[in-house]
Design a protein around this motif. Structure first.
Motif, mmCIF file in Angstrom:
data_model
loop_
_atom_site.group_PDB
_atom_site.id
_atom_site.type_symbol
_atom_site.label_atom_id
_atom_site.label_comp_id
_atom_site.label_asym_id
_atom_site.label_seq_id
_atom_site.Cartn_x
_atom_site.Cartn_y
_atom_site.Cartn_z
ATOM 1 N N UNK A 1 7.228 6.691 6.111
ATOM 2 C CA UNK A 1 6.001 6.159 4.990
ATOM 3 C C UNK A 1 7.004 5.276 4.633
ATOM 4 N N UNK A 2 6.193 4.277 3.747
ATOM 5 C CA UNK A 2 6.591 3.200 2.934
ATOM 6 C C UNK A 2 5.749 3.031 1.662
ATOM 7 N N UNK A 3 6.612 2.775 0.832
ATOM 8 C CA UNK A 3 6.098 2.753 -0.510
ATOM 9 C C UNK A 3 5.327 1.491 -0.989
ATOM 10 N N UNK A 4 4.265 1.506 -1.641
ATOM 11 C CA UNK A 4 3.543 0.109 -1.860
ATOM 12 C C UNK A 4 3.077 0.516 -3.288
ATOM 13 N N UNK A 9 0.115 2.304 -9.857
ATOM 14 C CA UNK A 9 1.351 2.834 -9.621
ATOM 15 C C UNK A 9 1.761 2.753 -8.395
ATOM 16 N N UNK A 10 2.665 3.661 -7.800
ATOM 17 C CA UNK A 10 3.224 3.613 -6.468
ATOM 18 C C UNK A 10 2.486 4.749 -5.562
ATOM 19 N N UNK A 11 2.293 4.341 -4.335
ATOM 20 C CA UNK A 11 1.854 5.440 -3.354
ATOM 21 C C UNK A 11 2.589 5.191 -2.029
ATOM 22 N N UNK A 12 2.712 6.261 -1.258
ATOM 23 C CA UNK A 12 3.176 6.189 0.042
ATOM 24 C C UNK A 12 2.254 6.032 1.185
ATOM 25 N N UNK A 13 2.462 5.204 1.787
ATOM 26 C CA UNK A 13 1.376 4.649 3.042
ATOM 27 C C UNK A 13 2.320 4.847 4.356
ATOM 28 N N UNK A 14 1.591 5.411 5.299
ATOM 29 C CA UNK A 14 2.009 5.709 6.711
ATOM 30 C C UNK A 14 2.791 4.321 7.046
ATOM 31 N N UNK A 15 4.127 4.574 7.646
ATOM 32 C CA UNK A 15 4.866 3.245 8.009
ATOM 33 C C UNK A 15 4.148 2.636 9.267
ATOM 34 N N UNK A 16 3.480 3.279 9.923
ATOM 35 C CA UNK A 16 2.893 2.408 11.104
ATOM 36 C C UNK A 16 1.643 1.817 10.735
ATOM 37 N N UNK A 18 -1.351 -0.467 9.377
ATOM 38 C CA UNK A 18 -1.497 -1.957 8.938
ATOM 39 C C UNK A 18 -2.369 -2.006 7.669
ATOM 40 N N UNK A 19 -3.124 -0.929 7.329
ATOM 41 C CA UNK A 19 -3.343 -1.171 5.872
ATOM 42 C C UNK A 19 -2.701 -0.820 4.819
ATOM 43 N N UNK A 20 -3.191 -0.906 3.503
ATOM 44 C CA UNK A 20 -2.127 -0.667 2.426
ATOM 45 C C UNK A 20 -2.518 -0.047 1.192
ATOM 46 N N UNK A 21 -1.894 0.075 0.135
ATOM 47 C CA UNK A 21 -2.245 0.846 -0.848
ATOM 48 C C UNK A 21 -3.973 0.891 -1.239
ATOM 49 N N UNK A 22 -4.384 -0.472 -1.308
ATOM 50 C CA UNK A 22 -5.670 -0.537 -1.762
ATOM 51 C C UNK A 22 -6.693 0.263 -0.877
ATOM 52 N N UNK A 23 -6.507 0.213 0.273
ATOM 53 C CA UNK A 23 -7.231 0.797 1.547
ATOM 54 C C UNK A 23 -7.156 2.163 1.239
ATOM 55 N N UNK A 24 -5.977 2.651 0.941
ATOM 56 C CA UNK A 24 -5.580 4.250 0.947
ATOM 57 C C UNK A 24 -6.388 4.744 -0.171
ATOM 58 N N UNK A 82 -10.509 -7.854 19.040
ATOM 59 C CA UNK A 82 -10.904 -6.166 19.202
ATOM 60 C C UNK A 82 -9.697 -5.535 18.998
ATOM 61 N N UNK A 83 -8.595 -5.876 18.455
ATOM 62 C CA UNK A 83 -7.447 -5.173 18.114
ATOM 63 C C UNK A 83 -7.352 -4.711 16.750
ATOM 64 N N UNK A 84 -6.451 -3.850 16.561
ATOM 65 C CA UNK A 84 -6.455 -3.283 15.131
ATOM 66 C C UNK A 84 -7.558 -2.890 14.294
ATOM 67 N N UNK A 85 -8.915 -2.476 15.092
ATOM 68 C CA UNK A 85 -10.070 -2.215 14.216
ATOM 69 C C UNK A 85 -10.165 -0.997 13.710
ATOM 70 N N UNK A 86 -9.037 0.116 14.164
ATOM 71 C CA UNK A 86 -9.056 1.592 13.943
ATOM 72 C C UNK A 86 -8.262 1.654 12.617
ATOM 73 N N UNK A 87 -8.010 0.330 11.947
ATOM 74 C CA UNK A 87 -7.190 0.334 10.736
ATOM 75 C C UNK A 87 -8.065 -0.130 9.534
ATOM 76 N N UNK A 88 -9.402 -0.460 10.190
ATOM 77 C CA UNK A 88 -10.416 -0.628 8.926
ATOM 78 C C UNK A 88 -11.095 0.573 8.911
#
Length: 497
Positions: A1-4, A9-16, A18-24, A82-88
């Motif tokens: 995990x990484x912290x954003x 405040x702070x939230x942990x996001x899966x390290x792998x 490509x999306x971030x805290x706002x998406x989460x 077509x790459x990274x679409x699964x992160x949307x």
């Protein structure tokens, strides 16, 4: 995990990821349809095209350094490939006027750009989603522009599918051009036509709607990039709107243009209403065609039984041998959905307030569903139904020969009164119209045969007034004026014939 970190405040996001805290946070907040925005790849590609154009414009204006700018451009190109679409993964229906979708794009592109620069995902001090990827932009110009670009692309795909279906009907029209049948009005026998004429009509209907689709597409080529928050262009360079549009045209290949009034363009959803209305028109007409196909193929013994639809599956779990018109039925249901989506678009466009419409996500969701489902419906109808339709020629000819509607073709030759008498007797006795005309001596056998030739029954023809002249065919002008006066109307003084 990484912290954003964000304003909450702070939230942990899966390290792998490509999306971030706002998406989460948005993914947690909007669990509505279960349909992620990645289900609409044209929208994701459009977002990436906009971010790429913005980066190039900001580099050109000296607002963004070349190193970070080119990393953003490279990341955008990957997304467009077509790459990274699964992160949307934001839900298609969301609050916030599309802000979550824009944030999702900013984060995915920023994190991939960081990787390309040799940095870790989430190292936003080096390249930030908002400060760099979203530079000179707001959700309020990015999201509607992305929606317009994606819709333009989707409409092209729909028009191509409609053309495939139109050509299928045109081929059937040629195949059936010599098949005589009875036309009907209000489900009652009318006058003869050919089955080819009937199928040609369907081809023409689709062709007309292709033209309307093209006209509607022109309206959504006007974009509001450079408007930023409400259309005033705050936080952007004076030349930005022109330059970003230039780059966007080069990237997309679309003839885009900047709206003349960006304040108006940012709040007005009229172009989407227009497109949705055309989609509804297409749905209504395709559904009408499918109604006809189901009716004409009804039977096989107790219905019209004029055409045969290809059998594609068993029709009943209890009635052996039954086959149903399932392909037209599924297209009917797509049409019903599109008509409902149009109402959704209408209400969402009307619900906008002041300088922004907050309901564009549901407009996008509705439009993309309508376009996608209509496209698949056209392709399915062509492949699984229209191509395999056959005509029951003997049944069609027998209906013509036995129809009272034939008397209409004889009306100019024997007069309305005589034709009415023949029709009444034919209906009462079940005898044929031609037989009764011969028996009454109203026309010679030669003349009757000529009038009832298939080619003469299905097109305009020169006629000779019956015995008694024009007065035997219609009331005189004097009598018609007299009728008007008796009805208390002002007598007509213009041409009445």
């Amino acid at each position: 995990m990484r912290t954003e970190h964000d304003l909450l405040g702070d939230r942990e996001v899966p390290a792998e990821a490509y999306y971030g805290v706002h998406t989460l946070r948005a993914a947690e907040n909007f669990r509505i349809t279960g349909i992620a925005i990645s289900s609409y790849p044209q929208l994701i590609n459009a977002l990436a095209a906009i971010k790429q154009a913005a980066a190039l414009a900001n580099i050109e204006l000296g607002l963004l350094d070349d190193s970070r700018g080119q990393a953003i451009v490279a990341a955008c190109k990957e997304v467009r490939a077509g790459k990274l679409h699964e992160h949307f993964l934001i839900d298609a229906i969301q609050g916030g006027a599309g802000t979550s979708t824009n944030m999702n794009a900013n984060e995915v592109i920023a994190n991939r750009a960081l990787e390309l620069l040799g940095h870790a995902k989430g190292d936003y001090a080096r390249l930030h989603p908002n400060e760099h990827v979203n530079m000179s932009q707001s959700t309020n110009d990015v999201y509607p522009t992305a929606l317009k670009i994606a819709t333009c692309r989707s409409l092209r795909d729909l028009a191509a599918a409609m053309d495939i279906l139109r050509l299928a009907f045109a081929r059937k029209a040629d195949e059936f051009k010599d098949v005589l049948k009875m036309g009907r009005t209000q489900l009652q026998d009318a006058v003869p036509m050919t089955l080819g004429q009937e199928f040609h009509t369907y081809a023409v209907m689709l062709g007309e709607d292709q033209e309307r689709l093209h006209e509607a597409a022109l309206l959504i080529q006007e974009i509001n990039m450079g408007a930023t928050a409400i259309g005033t262009g705050i936080a952007s360079h004076p030349a930005y709107a022109r330059i970003v549009c230039k780059h966007l045209i080069a990237i997309t290949g679309l003839p885009l243009m900047t709206a003349p009034d960006l304040v108006e363009a940012t709040q007005d959803c009229g172009a989407f209403v227009q497109v949705s209305g055309v989609l509804k028109r297409i749905a209504v007409k395709i559904s009408k065609i499918c109604n006809d196909l189901r009716l004409l193929s009804s039977g096989p013994r107790a219905g019209f039984n004029e055409i045969n639809l290809p059998a594609v599956q068993a029709g009943s779990s209890i009635m052996p041998g039954k086959v149903n018109p399932v392909i037209p039925e599924v297209v009917n249901q797509v049409a019903f959905e599109v008509i409902g989506n149009d109402l959704t678009v209408t209400m969402a466009a009307e619900a906008g307030q002041l300088q922004l419409n907050a309901f564009e996500p549901v407009i996008a969701h509705s439009l993309f569903k309508s376009v996608s489902h209509l496209r698949q419906a056209c392709l399915t109808l062509e492949e699984r139904c229209v191509n395999g339709i056959t005509a029951n020629r003997e049944r069609l000819l027998a209906d013509v020969e036995n129809s009272i509607g034939l008397v209409t073709a004889l009306n100019p030759y024997i007069g309305y009164a005589a034709a009415t008498a023949v029709a009444i007797e034919a209906h009462a006795t079940g005898r044929g119209v031609a037989e009764l005309v011969r028996e009454r001596g109203l026309l010679s056998d030669e003349k009757l045969a000529e009038v009832l030739k298939p080619e003469n029954l299905t097109r305009p023809q020169s006629i000779i007034a019956p015995a008694g002249g024009e007065d035997a065919m219609r009331p005189s002008l004097r009598d018609r004026r007299k009728d008007c006066a008796m009805d208390g109307l002002r007598p007509l003084t213009t041409k009445l014939n």
